[in-house]
Design an enzyme around this catalytic site. Sequence first.
Site, PDB file in Angstrom:
ATOM      1  N   ARG A 266      -8.795  -1.997   6.022  1.00 23.10           N
ATOM      2  CA  ARG A 266      -8.265  -1.113   4.967  1.00 23.10           C
ATOM      3  C   ARG A 266      -9.092  -1.192   3.679  1.00 23.10           C
ATOM      4  O   ARG A 266      -9.235  -0.217   2.958  1.00 23.10           O
ATOM      5  CB  ARG A 266      -6.796  -1.509   4.720  1.00 23.10           C
ATOM      6  CG  ARG A 266      -6.028  -0.635   3.740  1.00 23.10           C
ATOM      7  CD  ARG A 266      -4.545  -0.992   3.798  1.00 23.10           C
ATOM      8  NE  ARG A 266      -3.789  -0.643   2.622  1.00 23.10           N
ATOM      9  CZ  ARG A 266      -3.067   0.467   2.477  1.00 23.10           C
ATOM     10  NH1 ARG A 266      -3.012   1.347   3.446  1.00 23.10           N
ATOM     11  NH2 ARG A 266      -2.396   0.699   1.367  1.00 23.10           N
TER      12      ARG A 266
ATOM     13  N   ILE B 239      -3.525   6.451  -1.174  1.00 23.49           N
ATOM     14  CA  ILE B 239      -3.424   6.019   0.217  1.00 23.49           C
ATOM     15  C   ILE B 239      -2.031   5.385   0.336  1.00 23.49           C
ATOM     16  O   ILE B 239      -1.624   4.628  -0.534  1.00 23.49           O
ATOM     17  CB  ILE B 239      -4.550   5.020   0.549  1.00 23.49           C
ATOM     18  CG1 ILE B 239      -4.446   4.407   1.925  1.00 23.49           C
ATOM     19  CG2 ILE B 239      -4.612   3.898  -0.432  1.00 23.49           C
ATOM     20  CD1 ILE B 239      -5.651   3.484   2.226  1.00 23.49           C
ATOM     21  N   SER B 240      -1.290   5.715   1.385  1.00 21.05           N
ATOM     22  CA  SER B 240       0.096   5.232   1.510  1.00 21.05           C
ATOM     23  C   SER B 240       0.162   3.723   1.681  1.00 21.05           C
ATOM     24  O   SER B 240      -0.787   3.096   2.167  1.00 21.05           O
ATOM     25  CB  SER B 240       0.783   5.869   2.713  1.00 21.05           C
ATOM     26  OG  SER B 240       0.759   7.255   2.615  1.00 21.05           O
ATOM     27  N   GLN B 241       1.312   3.176   1.340  1.00 17.56           N
ATOM     28  CA  GLN B 241       1.646   1.766   1.585  1.00 17.56           C
ATOM     29  C   GLN B 241       1.477   1.488   3.097  1.00 17.56           C
ATOM     30  O   GLN B 241       1.820   2.343   3.914  1.00 17.56           O
ATOM     31  CB  GLN B 241       3.101   1.635   1.160  1.00 17.56           C
ATOM     32  CG  GLN B 241       3.786   0.361   1.354  1.00 17.56           C
ATOM     33  CD  GLN B 241       5.306   0.570   1.126  1.00 17.56           C
ATOM     34  OE1 GLN B 241       5.783   1.696   1.009  1.00 17.56           O
ATOM     35  NE2 GLN B 241       6.015  -0.516   1.071  1.00 17.56           N
TER      36      GLN B 241
END
Length: 254
Positions: free
Chosen positions: A77, A103-105
Site C-alpha cells: 500500500r 484512498i479508502s481506509q
Amino acid sequence: MDFSLTSIALLYCCVLILCLPAFAAEITPNSSKIQGQNSNSGMGQFESERRQMVEYQIRHRGIKDERVLAAMYQVPRHQFVDSPWKDFAYSDRPLPIGHQQTISQPYIVAYMSETAEISTDAKVLEIGTGCGYQAAILGELAKQVYSIEIIPELAERARQTLAQLGYENIEVKTGDGYQGWAEHAPYDAIIVTAAPEKIPQPLIDQLATNGKLVIPVGTWYQDIIVLTKTEDRIIKEKTIPVRFVPMRRKLLQW
Ligand code: SAH
C-alpha cells in the site's frame, strides 16, 4: 494438580512458539499476480505493518475470505501514496492521493472486495481508480480488471504504479465511469469507489447475471449498496454507512 507459575508460563511460551509459524503462513499468499516479484515491489518494506493491518484492522473486524486477506497482505500500500504519507500507509484511515481525492481506509477496501465475491476467473470493473490501490487488490483476486478514473493525472499515475509493480491484468482508462465500460461488459463484479446520488443504470446493465455491484450511494451520508442481478430480478441490500468522495461527471473541468 499443582502447577507452579513458572510451569504455566513455560507452557504458555511453548503454545505461542508452536502457533507462530501457522499464523505467519496463514496470510502469506503463494501466487501473487505481481510479475517478477521482489524486484521493485518493495514487499520486504513495511511487512510487519502490513501484517498487523491485516490482522487487527481487517480480520478482527470480521473479514473472513482468506483470498481477500492474502491480497491485502500482498499489495504494498505504501507504494501507492506520496512520500509524506508512506509512514501512515498501513494506519486505520483514508489517505490523501492528490487532487482532493483519497484512498479508502484498508478495512473498507477489504470489505468491498469480500462483498463483491470475486472468483479467480472473474472479470471486474472498478469506477474511481484513484491511486490504483483497490485496483491492485482486485488484480490479485480476479483474472482481469478494468478501471476508470475521471482525473487524467491520477489515471496516468495509477497506470505507472501498477506497471512498476508488475500487474499485467489491470487496464486503466480516463473517462466518466458513470457510463461504465461497455466494450468489455458483462462484468462478474463492479466496485465503485466514488459516491453517486443514485445507482447509474449503465452499471446495472453491464453487470453479468449473478454478478454483484458494490457501490456507495448518497450525498453527505452514504451507505454501501450491494446489488445482485439474478435471472429475473435485481436485489438491493443496504449495508454499512460510509464516506466516499462524490462521483463527478465529465462536464466538471479539472
Ligand atoms: N479506489 C481508489 C480511491 C478512489 S477515490 C484507490 O484505491 O485509490 C475516488 C476516485 O473516483 C477519485 O480518484 C475520483 O477522481 C474518481 N471519480 C470521481 N468521479 C468519477 C467518475 N465519474 N468516473 C471515474 N472516476 C471518478
